[in-house]
Design a protein around this motif. Structure first.
Motif, mmCIF file in Angstrom:
data_model
loop_
_atom_site.group_PDB
_atom_site.id
_atom_site.type_symbol
_atom_site.label_atom_id
_atom_site.label_comp_id
_atom_site.label_asym_id
_atom_site.label_seq_id
_atom_site.Cartn_x
_atom_site.Cartn_y
_atom_site.Cartn_z
ATOM 1 N N ARG A 1 0.805 -1.228 0.000
ATOM 2 C CA ARG A 1 0.000 0.000 0.000
ATOM 3 C C ARG A 1 0.838 1.278 0.000
ATOM 4 O O ARG A 1 0.369 2.314 0.481
ATOM 5 N N HIS A 2 2.067 1.211 -0.503
ATOM 6 C CA HIS A 2 2.791 2.460 -0.716
ATOM 7 C C HIS A 2 2.101 3.198 -1.858
ATOM 8 O O HIS A 2 1.835 2.617 -2.911
ATOM 9 N N PRO A 3 1.804 4.501 -1.695
ATOM 10 C CA PRO A 3 0.955 5.190 -2.675
ATOM 11 C C PRO A 3 1.666 5.691 -3.921
ATOM 12 O O PRO A 3 1.019 6.298 -4.768
ATOM 13 N N THR B 1 -6.505 3.571 -5.431
ATOM 14 C CA THR B 1 -7.285 2.471 -4.873
ATOM 15 C C THR B 1 -6.604 1.139 -5.162
ATOM 16 O O THR B 1 -5.924 0.983 -6.178
ATOM 17 N N TRP B 2 -6.781 0.227 -4.244
ATOM 18 C CA TRP B 2 -6.268 -1.139 -4.386
ATOM 19 C C TRP B 2 -7.415 -2.116 -4.599
ATOM 20 O O TRP B 2 -7.246 -3.305 -4.446
ATOM 21 N N ARG B 3 -8.583 -1.582 -4.969
ATOM 22 C CA ARG B 3 -9.757 -2.418 -5.249
ATOM 23 C C ARG B 3 -10.113 -2.293 -6.724
ATOM 24 O O ARG B 3 -10.434 -1.197 -7.207
ATOM 25 N N GLN B 4 -10.089 -3.411 -7.416
ATOM 26 C CA GLN B 4 -10.318 -3.399 -8.854
ATOM 27 C C GLN B 4 -11.746 -3.021 -9.203
ATOM 28 O O GLN B 4 -12.015 -2.506 -10.291
ATOM 29 N N ASP B 5 -12.681 -3.253 -8.267
ATOM 30 C CA ASP B 5 -14.085 -2.959 -8.539
ATOM 31 C C ASP B 5 -14.457 -1.508 -8.244
ATOM 32 O O ASP B 5 -15.639 -1.158 -8.298
ATOM 33 N N LYS B 6 -13.477 -0.653 -7.926
ATOM 34 C CA LYS B 6 -13.757 0.739 -7.599
ATOM 35 C C LYS B 6 -13.286 1.665 -8.724
ATOM 36 O O LYS B 6 -12.102 1.993 -8.820
ATOM 37 N N PRO B 7 -14.205 2.104 -9.593
ATOM 38 C CA PRO B 7 -13.797 3.056 -10.624
ATOM 39 C C PRO B 7 -13.490 4.422 -10.004
ATOM 40 O O PRO B 7 -14.065 4.799 -8.983
#
Length: 291
Positions: A18-20, A67-73
């Motif tokens: 989770r390094h940005p 984001t690290w969630r693929q389902d979050k546009p």
């Protein structure tokens, strides 16, 4: 479909942790037709999806992850949720009647890379430090104005050197609503301050030092205090308010030192032992040592 940034082999670990930031040296290739500032997907060397962020080939930090969630546009609803969460995290400050100046949005710490928002009473002061944040400027400002209660205006202070590293010019000026006055009156832990949000350092005040200032009075009763790099008197006000017998404020900027004098007077502390020294701090300290 967004563009794809593929990392070199063995360079996915920071993203998984989770390094940005994705640095340019970690990238194997960039595919797709996208402009700098657009949203891209980040994949590892094996093609596995890792995260999503904004691209800037001009910067050594080539991707700022969102984001690290693929389902979050990354759409307007995405930004709204992030800003709502940042505002909710400051509810204790928002409800504090003796503090009206604080940081409302803190960039990567709020998963909003490049976006700084400081609240000074009825005004928000915004810094847009990355190309990705700059691309979403208008909707972000509209969201801030609608979600933060009691805001009369939003002012931009994107006059920082780091923007050059993003290929961006410096900008200042009103973005929404009324322009703030020359000096904005705020409270911090019950102390009153006049803040120049249009031309002062940072966004006008060193808000990140609030907790340190709050701790200072416990050490000041009867003490002589030397406040170097005093700026507009934040620490000086707390020290004198904490019972210091003498406070010497050293600052190279004459306008800042004048505002420090006004801030001590604003709190009824100017008639006590305060001395104002204009000059380069290191030269002044050498002079004190010689004495």
């Amino acid at each position: 479909m967004s563009g794809v940034v593929t990392l070199k082999r063995n360079r996915a670990k920071p993203v998984l942790q989770r390094h940005p930031w994705v640095f340019s040296g970690a990238i194997q290739r960039i595919e797709g037709e996208m402009a700098d500032g657009d949203v891209v997907d980040v994949r590892d060397a094996g093609g596995n999806w890792l995260a999503r962020g904004t691209l800037n080939r001009h910067s050594q930090i080539a991707v700022r992850l969102l984001t690290w969630r693929q389902d979050k546009p990354v759409d307007l609803a995405f930004w709204q949720r992030r800003i709502e969460r940042a505002i909710a995290a400051r509810q204790a400050l928002a409800g504090d009647p003796v503090t009206t100046a604080y940081r409302l949005v803190h960039a990567e710490s709020d998963y909003l890379p490049g976006l700084i928002v400081d609240r000074y009473g009825e005004w928000l002061v915004v810094q847009l430090l990355t190309l990705g944040a700059e691309r979403w400027k208008e909707p972000l400002v509209d969201l801030l104005a609608s979600l933060a209660d009691g805001v009369r205006g939003v002012y931009e202070r994107s006059d920082v050197d780091v923007r050059a590293k993003e290929g961006l010019p410096q900008r200042t000026g009103p973005l929404w609503g009324e322009e703030p006055p020359e000096l904005v009156e705020v409270l911090e832990n019950g102390h009153r301050f006049l803040v120049d949000v249009r031309q002062g350092h940072k966004t006008g005040f060193y808000l990140d030092q609030r907790e340190n200032r709050a701790r200072l009075p416990a050490f000041c009763d009867g003490a002589e205090v030397l406040d170097v790099f005093a700026y507009t008197g934040g620490f000086g006000v707390y020290a004198m308010g904490g019972g210091a017998s003498q406070v010497t404020l050293v600052e190279s900027s004459a306008p800042a030192l004048d505002l420090a004098r006004r801030n001590l007077a604003f709190n009824g502390l100017d008639r006590r032992g305060a001395e104002y020294v204009e000059g380069d701090v290191f030269s002044v300290l050498r002079g004190y040592r010689a004495q």
